[in-house]
Design a protein around this motif. Structure first.
Motif, mmCIF file in Angstrom:
data_model
loop_
_atom_site.group_PDB
_atom_site.id
_atom_site.type_symbol
_atom_site.label_atom_id
_atom_site.label_comp_id
_atom_site.label_asym_id
_atom_site.label_seq_id
_atom_site.Cartn_x
_atom_site.Cartn_y
_atom_site.Cartn_z
ATOM 1 N N ASN A 40 0.830 -1.220 0.000
ATOM 2 C CA ASN A 40 0.000 0.000 0.000
ATOM 3 C C ASN A 40 0.862 1.268 0.000
ATOM 4 O O ASN A 40 0.527 2.259 0.635
ATOM 5 C CB ASN A 40 -0.978 0.002 1.172
ATOM 6 C CG ASN A 40 -1.944 -1.146 1.085
ATOM 7 O OD1 ASN A 40 -2.308 -1.594 0.006
ATOM 8 N ND2 ASN A 40 -2.361 -1.653 2.230
ATOM 9 N N GLY A 41 2.004 1.207 -0.689
ATOM 10 C CA GLY A 41 2.872 2.362 -0.815
ATOM 11 C C GLY A 41 3.836 2.590 0.329
ATOM 12 O O GLY A 41 4.630 3.523 0.296
ATOM 13 N N SER A 42 3.795 1.742 1.359
ATOM 14 C CA SER A 42 4.681 1.903 2.518
ATOM 15 C C SER A 42 5.615 0.713 2.648
ATOM 16 O O SER A 42 5.215 -0.428 2.399
ATOM 17 C CB SER A 42 3.861 2.014 3.804
ATOM 18 O OG SER A 42 3.025 3.147 3.753
ATOM 19 N N SER A 43 6.831 0.990 3.061
ATOM 20 C CA SER A 43 7.791 -0.088 3.293
ATOM 21 C C SER A 43 7.283 -0.988 4.407
ATOM 22 O O SER A 43 6.765 -0.510 5.415
ATOM 23 C CB SER A 43 9.156 0.473 3.674
ATOM 24 O OG SER A 43 9.694 1.222 2.620
ATOM 25 N N ILE A 44 7.440 -2.290 4.232
ATOM 26 C CA ILE A 44 7.022 -3.231 5.273
ATOM 27 C C ILE A 44 8.185 -3.577 6.190
ATOM 28 O O ILE A 44 8.002 -4.211 7.208
ATOM 29 C CB ILE A 44 6.398 -4.516 4.677
ATOM 30 C CG1 ILE A 44 7.364 -5.219 3.730
ATOM 31 C CG2 ILE A 44 5.087 -4.191 3.987
ATOM 32 C CD1 ILE A 44 6.865 -6.555 3.221
ATOM 33 N N SER A 45 9.385 -3.157 5.808
ATOM 34 C CA SER A 45 10.579 -3.439 6.594
ATOM 35 C C SER A 45 11.681 -2.489 6.147
ATOM 36 O O SER A 45 11.670 -1.989 5.025
ATOM 37 C CB SER A 45 11.011 -4.889 6.385
ATOM 38 O OG SER A 45 12.269 -5.120 6.970
ATOM 39 N N THR A 46 12.650 -2.263 7.003
ATOM 40 C CA THR A 46 13.824 -1.491 6.604
ATOM 41 C C THR A 46 14.814 -2.367 5.838
ATOM 42 O O THR A 46 15.777 -1.866 5.271
ATOM 43 C CB THR A 46 14.529 -0.894 7.837
ATOM 44 O OG1 THR A 46 14.886 -1.957 8.717
ATOM 45 C CG2 THR A 46 13.627 0.101 8.547
ATOM 46 N N LEU A 47 14.569 -3.672 5.838
ATOM 47 C CA LEU A 47 15.475 -4.596 5.158
ATOM 48 C C LEU A 47 15.295 -4.516 3.649
ATOM 49 O O LEU A 47 14.198 -4.296 3.145
ATOM 50 C CB LEU A 47 15.220 -6.032 5.630
ATOM 51 C CG LEU A 47 15.397 -6.281 7.125
ATOM 52 C CD1 LEU A 47 15.033 -7.711 7.463
ATOM 53 C CD2 LEU A 47 16.816 -5.973 7.555
ATOM 54 N N LYS A 48 16.386 -4.697 2.938
ATOM 55 C CA LYS A 48 16.369 -4.724 1.478
ATOM 56 C C LYS A 48 17.462 -5.665 1.018
ATOM 57 O O LYS A 48 18.381 -5.976 1.775
ATOM 58 C CB LYS A 48 16.599 -3.320 0.912
ATOM 59 C CG LYS A 48 17.918 -2.713 1.346
ATOM 60 C CD LYS A 48 18.020 -1.270 0.942
ATOM 61 C CE LYS A 48 19.257 -0.598 1.466
ATOM 62 N NZ LYS A 48 19.347 -0.447 2.887
ATOM 63 N N VAL A 49 17.364 -6.138 -0.216
ATOM 64 C CA VAL A 49 18.442 -6.928 -0.798
ATOM 65 C C VAL A 49 19.201 -6.020 -1.749
ATOM 66 O O VAL A 49 18.616 -5.183 -2.429
ATOM 67 C CB VAL A 49 17.933 -8.202 -1.510
ATOM 68 C CG1 VAL A 49 17.350 -9.168 -0.513
ATOM 69 C CG2 VAL A 49 16.943 -7.873 -2.594
ATOM 70 N N ALA A 50 20.524 -6.177 -1.776
ATOM 71 C CA ALA A 50 21.353 -5.291 -2.590
ATOM 72 C C ALA A 50 22.511 -6.058 -3.202
ATOM 73 O O ALA A 50 22.933 -7.102 -2.686
ATOM 74 C CB ALA A 50 21.889 -4.149 -1.732
ATOM 75 N N CYS A 51 23.008 -5.523 -4.305
ATOM 76 C CA CYS A 51 24.239 -6.038 -4.900
ATOM 77 C C CYS A 51 25.039 -4.855 -5.408
ATOM 78 O O CYS A 51 24.505 -3.758 -5.604
ATOM 79 C CB CYS A 51 23.976 -7.067 -5.990
ATOM 80 S SG CYS A 51 23.009 -6.498 -7.387
ATOM 81 N N LYS A 52 26.346 -5.064 -5.610
ATOM 82 C CA LYS A 52 27.249 -3.977 -5.970
ATOM 83 C C LYS A 52 28.068 -4.355 -7.182
ATOM 84 O O LYS A 52 28.527 -5.487 -7.317
ATOM 85 C CB LYS A 52 28.177 -3.674 -4.801
ATOM 86 C CG LYS A 52 29.148 -2.533 -5.051
ATOM 87 C CD LYS A 52 30.041 -2.333 -3.848
ATOM 88 C CE LYS A 52 31.041 -1.228 -4.062
ATOM 89 N NZ LYS A 52 31.980 -1.459 -5.137
#
Length: 120
Positions: A57-69
């Protein structure tokens, strides 16, 4: 945010999930499993970080994210994430893509699957 009629995810299996140009909407309340994977074929620069997270609904459900560099020109990256979320009828899920560098990000392949685990 992944948007547009060619956005790389669409529903073809679950009758209680509908696809719009940038979101998946559920018609039935319940616990849903979200599974995501993507192949990054172009980074904005040779040192860029690219991250993806879910929003409800447009809001983050967690501060966690997956990332790559990226560590060099021509690098190829992979992202994968899964989560369980409690959704009400008419809630929607979106994928948000971000980078620490301005420029283009290309996904060679990308998939988001939503499965109803338990109706409530």
């Amino acid at each position: 945010m992944l948007t547009g009629p060619g956005a790389p995810f669409a529903n073809t299996v679950n009758s209680n999930i509908t696809f719009d140009s940038n979101k998946l909407t559920v018609s039935q309340a319940g616990i849903y499993e979200l599974v995501f994977w993507a192949n990054v074929s172009l980074f904005p620069s040779n040192t860029a970080k690219v991250a993806v997270k879910f929003k409800v609904n447009g809001s983050s459900i967690s501060t966690l994210k997956v990332a790559c560099k990226s560590n060099a020109n021509g690098d190829y990256g992979n992202l994968a994430a899964s989560d369980y979320v409690s959704l009400s009828a008419n809630d929607y899920v979106q994928l948000v893509v971000a980078s620490d560098t301005t420029g283009n990000i290309n996904f060679e392949s990308l998939n988001l699957t939503m499965n109803l685990i338990k109706a409530v």
